[in-house]
Design a protein around this motif. Structure first.
Motif, PDB file in Angstrom:
ATOM      1  N   TYR A 138       0.818  -1.206   0.000  1.00 35.15           N
ATOM      2  CA  TYR A 138       0.000   0.000   0.000  1.00 35.15           C
ATOM      3  C   TYR A 138       0.856   1.263   0.000  1.00 35.15           C
ATOM      4  O   TYR A 138       2.003   1.260   0.449  1.00 35.15           O
ATOM      5  CB  TYR A 138      -0.930   0.012   1.215  1.00 35.15           C
ATOM      6  CG  TYR A 138      -1.931  -1.116   1.195  1.00 35.15           C
ATOM      7  CD1 TYR A 138      -3.112  -1.018   0.461  1.00 35.15           C
ATOM      8  CD2 TYR A 138      -1.691  -2.307   1.895  1.00 35.15           C
ATOM      9  CE1 TYR A 138      -4.030  -2.058   0.425  1.00 35.15           C
ATOM     10  CE2 TYR A 138      -2.599  -3.353   1.864  1.00 35.15           C
ATOM     11  CZ  TYR A 138      -3.763  -3.224   1.132  1.00 35.15           C
ATOM     12  OH  TYR A 138      -4.654  -4.263   1.088  1.00 35.15           O
ATOM     13  N   HIS A 168      -2.426   5.278   2.768  1.00 36.48           N
ATOM     14  CA  HIS A 168      -3.462   4.307   3.102  1.00 36.48           C
ATOM     15  C   HIS A 168      -3.584   4.180   4.615  1.00 36.48           C
ATOM     16  O   HIS A 168      -2.583   4.334   5.339  1.00 36.48           O
ATOM     17  CB  HIS A 168      -3.108   2.950   2.482  1.00 36.48           C
ATOM     18  CG  HIS A 168      -4.206   1.938   2.544  1.00 36.48           C
ATOM     19  ND1 HIS A 168      -4.450   1.178   3.668  1.00 36.48           N
ATOM     20  CD2 HIS A 168      -5.126   1.566   1.620  1.00 36.48           C
ATOM     21  CE1 HIS A 168      -5.479   0.381   3.439  1.00 36.48           C
ATOM     22  NE2 HIS A 168      -5.908   0.592   2.212  1.00 36.48           N
ATOM     23  N   SER A 182       4.019   0.747  -1.549  1.00 37.03           N
ATOM     24  CA  SER A 182       3.433   0.526  -2.879  1.00 37.03           C
ATOM     25  C   SER A 182       3.947  -0.712  -3.601  1.00 37.03           C
ATOM     26  O   SER A 182       4.104  -0.724  -4.822  1.00 37.03           O
ATOM     27  CB  SER A 182       3.645   1.762  -3.757  1.00 37.03           C
ATOM     28  OG  SER A 182       3.107   2.917  -3.131  1.00 37.03           O
ATOM     29  N   SER A 235       1.640  -9.705  -2.925  1.00 34.98           N
ATOM     30  CA  SER A 235       0.485 -10.009  -2.085  1.00 34.98           C
ATOM     31  C   SER A 235       0.354 -11.490  -1.774  1.00 34.98           C
ATOM     32  O   SER A 235      -0.010 -11.873  -0.669  1.00 34.98           O
ATOM     33  CB  SER A 235      -0.803  -9.517  -2.762  1.00 34.98           C
ATOM     34  OG  SER A 235      -0.814  -8.119  -2.877  1.00 34.98           O
ATOM     35  N   ASN A 286      -5.774  -5.048  -3.614  1.00 32.54           N
ATOM     36  CA  ASN A 286      -5.186  -3.978  -4.418  1.00 32.54           C
ATOM     37  C   ASN A 286      -5.400  -4.164  -5.922  1.00 32.54           C
ATOM     38  O   ASN A 286      -4.996  -3.328  -6.721  1.00 32.54           O
ATOM     39  CB  ASN A 286      -3.698  -3.807  -4.100  1.00 32.54           C
ATOM     40  CG  ASN A 286      -2.884  -5.057  -4.345  1.00 32.54           C
ATOM     41  OD1 ASN A 286      -3.421  -6.091  -4.724  1.00 32.54           O
ATOM     42  ND2 ASN A 286      -1.595  -4.975  -4.138  1.00 32.54           N
ATOM     43  N   THR A 297     -13.176   1.612   2.055  1.00 30.91           N
ATOM     44  CA  THR A 297     -12.611   1.461   0.719  1.00 30.91           C
ATOM     45  C   THR A 297     -13.134   2.491  -0.279  1.00 30.91           C
ATOM     46  O   THR A 297     -12.524   2.715  -1.316  1.00 30.91           O
ATOM     47  CB  THR A 297     -12.880   0.050   0.174  1.00 30.91           C
ATOM     48  OG1 THR A 297     -14.285  -0.224   0.258  1.00 30.91           O
ATOM     49  CG2 THR A 297     -12.124  -1.000   0.989  1.00 30.91           C
ATOM     50  N   LEU A 300      -9.417   3.198  -1.161  1.00 27.12           N
ATOM     51  CA  LEU A 300      -9.145   2.545  -2.441  1.00 27.12           C
ATOM     52  C   LEU A 300      -9.938   3.174  -3.591  1.00 27.12           C
ATOM     53  O   LEU A 300      -9.990   2.631  -4.690  1.00 27.12           O
ATOM     54  CB  LEU A 300      -9.457   1.046  -2.343  1.00 27.12           C
ATOM     55  CG  LEU A 300      -8.580   0.263  -1.358  1.00 27.12           C
ATOM     56  CD1 LEU A 300      -8.993  -1.212  -1.327  1.00 27.12           C
ATOM     57  CD2 LEU A 300      -7.105   0.377  -1.724  1.00 27.12           C
TER      58      LEU A 300
END
Length: 346
Positions: free
Chosen positions: A34, A38, A66, A72, A192, A212, A216
């Motif tokens: 992230y 975030h 990032s 992930s 993500n 989110t 997001l």
């Protein structure tokens, strides 16, 4: 063999690029998929500041945001191989070796507050050597829960469970069968990747908390939000490679051990704030928010528990006694927002 070679190459590359820490200072790398703004990352930074303050600057954390270091779905293995010293892990998305960790995330019915979620996870972890074994090679530095989930959808309002039928919805592993039984086409993917999937119409919706819409930017690609209360499971979310942990001094390990509660508290606070900001962003952006009837909520809760028990039994094929962990979880929930550890059969 190929994966290990790649990981080693990455490790050497990172080591070569990092500037040496001043004498008397131990610097540890931290990796997250992230960005720094975030809510997860804000909690991470609060923890980093605490570590620097308590250690009087002798132990510091260098962040890599990032997704610049860890992936992930392979983050746990990458940490074990030292790609980063500390990192955000997602065992619920891991490609293998975390069957029980993924399934236990569906055992949290009635554990709605974040403290109760963390207490329940600790309870199950203490009762299950198999759950602990899935974390081998890692030192867990934070467990994470979260506010109850809802359903974000692109172009269909959900007023009842019947409206879910036919929708392709991203959901965590523990909810795939539940949504499938309601006629949805559930899929699992890292969070993500969801924005792009929603924008392109690859998926119709996502099981997610209200935060989110802001964190997001889901308000840009979705028009509806259902407040159906979907339980949120806890899972280990920040960890350090065991080899890196063992290389620290006893004093440094003590600081990081005390920092577990600090990191978890920071995550809880940031998630609370983020949920409200996300909800407000949804309202401001014109996202239509709708609830479901009490009867639909009860129906969903019953399906959730039935599926949790079925998933727990299904772990037998891996030689895992998931049913014992499920029973421990159910016995440990005394009342909403209260969890007590109790041995099976008490």
């Amino acid at each position: 063999m190929i994966v290990r070679s790649i990981l080693l190459a990455l490790t050497l590359l990172v080591a070569g690029c990092a500037r040496p820490a001043p004498e008397g200072v131990t610097e540890l790398s931290y990796a997250s998929p992230y960005g720094p703004n975030h809510p997860f990352s804000k909690a991470d930074q609060a923890w980093m500041d605490w570590v620097a303050r308590v250690s009087k600057g002798t132990l510091r954390i260098r962040p890599n945001w990032s997704g610049s270091l860890l992936s992930s779905d392979m983050s746990m293995e990458e940490l074990r191989h030292g790609v980063a010293d500390i990192g955000l892990i997602t065992p619920i998305y891991s490609r293998g070796g975390t069957h029980l960790t993924r399934i236990q995330a569906g055992f949290y019915s009635s554990a709605e507050s974040m403290p109760s979620q963390l207490a329940l996870f600790d309870c199950m972890l203490a009762s299950s050597p198999q759950l602990a074994s899935e974390l081998h090679g890692l030192k867990v530095l934070a467990v994470q829960g979260g506010p109850s989930l809802g359903i974000v959808t692109r172009n269909r309002a959900l007023h009842s469970l019947d409206d879910i039928k036919g929708l392709r919805i991203r959901a965590p592993t523990e909810l795939l069968t539940v949504l499938g039984s309601l006629g949805a086409d559930p899929v699992n993917m890292p969070m993500n990747e969801v924005y792009s999937a929603l924008a392109k119409g690859v998926i119709d919706g996502v099981v997610a908390p209200a935060d989110t819409f802001r964190s997001l930017h889901f308000a840009e690609v979705a028009s509806y939000y259902s407040t159906l209360r979907i339980p949120r499971g806890a899972y280990p979310s920040r960890a350090m490679g065991e080899a890196q942990w063992n290389a620290l001094s006893e004093q440094q390990r003590d600081i990081l051990q005390r920092g577990v509660a600090v990191w978890q508290d920071a995550l809880m606070q940031e998630l609370k704030v983020a949920w409200q900001k996300g909800y407000d962003e949804a309202v401001h952006s014109g996202v239509a928010i709708s609830g479901m009837s009490d009867a639909d909520q009860r129906r969903f809760d019953a399906l959730y528990l039935q599926d949790a028990e079925r998933n727990a039994r299904g772990l037998d094929r891996f030689g895992i006694d998931g049913l014992a962990v499920f029973r421990t979880a159910r016995a440990s929930i005394a009342a909403r927002d209260q969890v007590r550890c109790s041995k099976q059969g008490e």
